[in-house]
Design a protein around this motif. Sequence first.
Motif, short mmCIF file in Angstrom:
data_model
loop_
_atom_site.label_atom_id
_atom_site.label_comp_id
_atom_site.label_asym_id
_atom_site.label_seq_id
_atom_site.Cartn_x
_atom_site.Cartn_y
_atom_site.Cartn_z
N ASP A 227 3.99 -1.36 -13.56
CA ASP A 227 4.65 -0.06 -13.65
C ASP A 227 5.82 -0.04 -12.66
O ASP A 227 5.63 0.14 -11.46
N ARG A 228 7.02 -0.21 -13.19
CA ARG A 228 8.21 -0.32 -12.32
C ARG A 228 8.45 0.93 -11.49
O ARG A 228 9.13 0.90 -10.48
N ARG A 229 7.89 2.07 -11.91
CA ARG A 229 8.12 3.33 -11.17
C ARG A 229 7.17 3.50 -10.00
O ARG A 229 7.31 4.42 -9.22
N SER A 230 6.18 2.63 -9.88
CA SER A 230 5.13 2.81 -8.88
C SER A 230 5.12 1.65 -7.89
O SER A 230 5.76 0.62 -8.11
N VAL A 231 4.36 1.85 -6.81
CA VAL A 231 4.14 0.79 -5.83
C VAL A 231 2.65 0.58 -5.66
O VAL A 231 1.84 1.45 -6.01
N VAL A 232 2.31 -0.58 -5.15
CA VAL A 232 0.93 -0.86 -4.77
C VAL A 232 0.91 -1.09 -3.27
O VAL A 232 1.93 -1.39 -2.64
N VAL A 233 -0.28 -0.94 -2.71
CA VAL A 233 -0.46 -1.11 -1.27
C VAL A 233 -1.36 -2.31 -1.06
O VAL A 233 -2.42 -2.42 -1.69
N VAL A 234 -0.94 -3.23 -0.19
CA VAL A 234 -1.74 -4.41 0.13
C VAL A 234 -1.82 -4.56 1.65
O VAL A 234 -0.93 -4.10 2.37
N ALA A 235 -2.87 -5.20 2.09
CA ALA A 235 -2.99 -5.49 3.52
C ALA A 235 -2.10 -6.68 3.85
O ALA A 235 -1.99 -7.63 3.07
N SER A 236 -1.49 -6.63 5.01
CA SER A 236 -0.62 -7.72 5.44
C SER A 236 -1.46 -8.89 5.95
O SER A 236 -2.63 -8.72 6.31
N ARG B 59 -10.18 3.54 7.71
CA ARG B 59 -10.80 3.65 6.38
C ARG B 59 -9.84 3.21 5.29
O ARG B 59 -10.24 2.54 4.33
N ALA B 60 -8.57 3.59 5.43
CA ALA B 60 -7.57 3.18 4.44
C ALA B 60 -7.42 1.66 4.42
O ALA B 60 -7.40 1.04 3.35
N LEU B 61 -7.33 1.06 5.59
CA LEU B 61 -7.19 -0.39 5.67
C LEU B 61 -8.41 -1.08 5.06
O LEU B 61 -8.28 -2.03 4.29
N GLN B 62 -9.60 -0.59 5.37
CA GLN B 62 -10.82 -1.17 4.81
C GLN B 62 -10.84 -1.03 3.29
O GLN B 62 -11.21 -1.97 2.58
N HIS B 63 -10.44 0.12 2.78
CA HIS B 63 -10.41 0.34 1.34
C HIS B 63 -9.45 -0.62 0.66
O HIS B 63 -9.79 -1.26 -0.35
N VAL B 64 -8.26 -0.74 1.21
CA VAL B 64 -7.25 -1.63 0.62
C VAL B 64 -7.75 -3.07 0.62
O VAL B 64 -7.66 -3.78 -0.38
N MET B 65 -8.31 -3.51 1.75
CA MET B 65 -8.79 -4.88 1.84
C MET B 65 -9.95 -5.14 0.88
O MET B 65 -10.02 -6.20 0.26
N ALA B 66 -10.84 -4.19 0.74
CA ALA B 66 -11.97 -4.35 -0.18
C ALA B 66 -11.50 -4.42 -1.62
O ALA B 66 -12.02 -5.20 -2.43
N ARG B 67 -10.51 -3.64 -1.96
CA ARG B 67 -10.01 -3.59 -3.34
C ARG B 67 -9.13 -4.78 -3.69
O ARG B 67 -8.90 -5.03 -4.87
N GLU B 68 -8.67 -5.53 -2.71
CA GLU B 68 -7.84 -6.70 -3.00
C GLU B 68 -8.60 -7.72 -3.83
O GLU B 68 -7.99 -8.56 -4.48
N GLN B 69 -9.92 -7.66 -3.82
CA GLN B 69 -10.74 -8.61 -4.59
C GLN B 69 -10.81 -8.22 -6.07
O GLN B 69 -11.28 -9.01 -6.88
N SER B 70 -10.35 -7.04 -6.43
CA SER B 70 -10.42 -6.58 -7.82
C SER B 70 -9.07 -6.75 -8.49
O SER B 70 -8.06 -7.07 -7.85
N ASP B 71 -9.06 -6.53 -9.79
CA ASP B 71 -7.81 -6.59 -10.55
C ASP B 71 -7.16 -5.22 -10.67
O ASP B 71 -6.23 -5.05 -11.45
N ASP B 72 -7.67 -4.25 -9.93
CA ASP B 72 -7.16 -2.89 -9.99
C ASP B 72 -6.43 -2.59 -8.68
O ASP B 72 -7.05 -2.25 -7.68
N PRO B 73 -5.09 -2.70 -8.68
CA PRO B 73 -4.36 -2.54 -7.42
C PRO B 73 -4.45 -1.12 -6.86
O PRO B 73 -4.66 -0.16 -7.59
N VAL B 74 -4.32 -1.03 -5.55
CA VAL B 74 -4.36 0.27 -4.87
C VAL B 74 -2.96 0.88 -4.90
O VAL B 74 -1.99 0.27 -4.44
N THR B 75 -2.89 2.08 -5.43
CA THR B 75 -1.64 2.85 -5.40
C THR B 75 -1.79 3.94 -4.35
O THR B 75 -2.90 4.27 -3.94
#
Length: 178
Positions: free
Chosen positions: A104-113, A52-68
């Motif tokens: 935001d230098r203090r944060s990270v985003v998550v992307v699918a490889s 579910r996490a992988l699917q969510h990240v991949m689906a959100r990659e199409q938006s301008d709102d990165p997954v944290t």
Amino acid sequence: MSYAPEGSSYWYGGSDPEPRALLQALRAFRRADDAMRVRASRDMDMNLTDLRALQHVMAREQSDDPVTPRSLASALGISTASTTKLLDRLCASGHLERLPHPSDRRSVVVVASPHAHVEVQERLGRMHDRMLAIAEAVPPSGRAAVHDFLVAMTAEVGREHDDEAARSVAVRGPAARR
């Protein structure tokens, strides 16, 4: 032995069999979809929450709102500590990557490889193509009605209810309703 009141349909009331058949078909689809997700997670050597996490990240990659990590925890309904462990697993398996947040230098985003994209395409691409073909086979005049039905059912199923019967089944089991 049936505990349902005489003359009633346990799952669905009403005298018209067509809406009941539609709901039964939807339930069958949900069971098949659940089974497909179990197979996919097993084949990809991950649990259902990881998938579910992988699917969510991949689906959100199409938006301008990165997954944290925090937004992923919220989307999955799990704690931030559980999300950290999940991200550790999926990064170690090569499915996800943590990258610096673009603003935001203090944060990270998550992307699918790239590996995750290839694996999902190899395992699910043909099925997704067949599903699209089935959707395309719905007559154009009926597509809006099917869409509206599915959106309404999604909203209803996703809604929290204050329903005593549902609560008694969830808490005490079916015998509590008798």
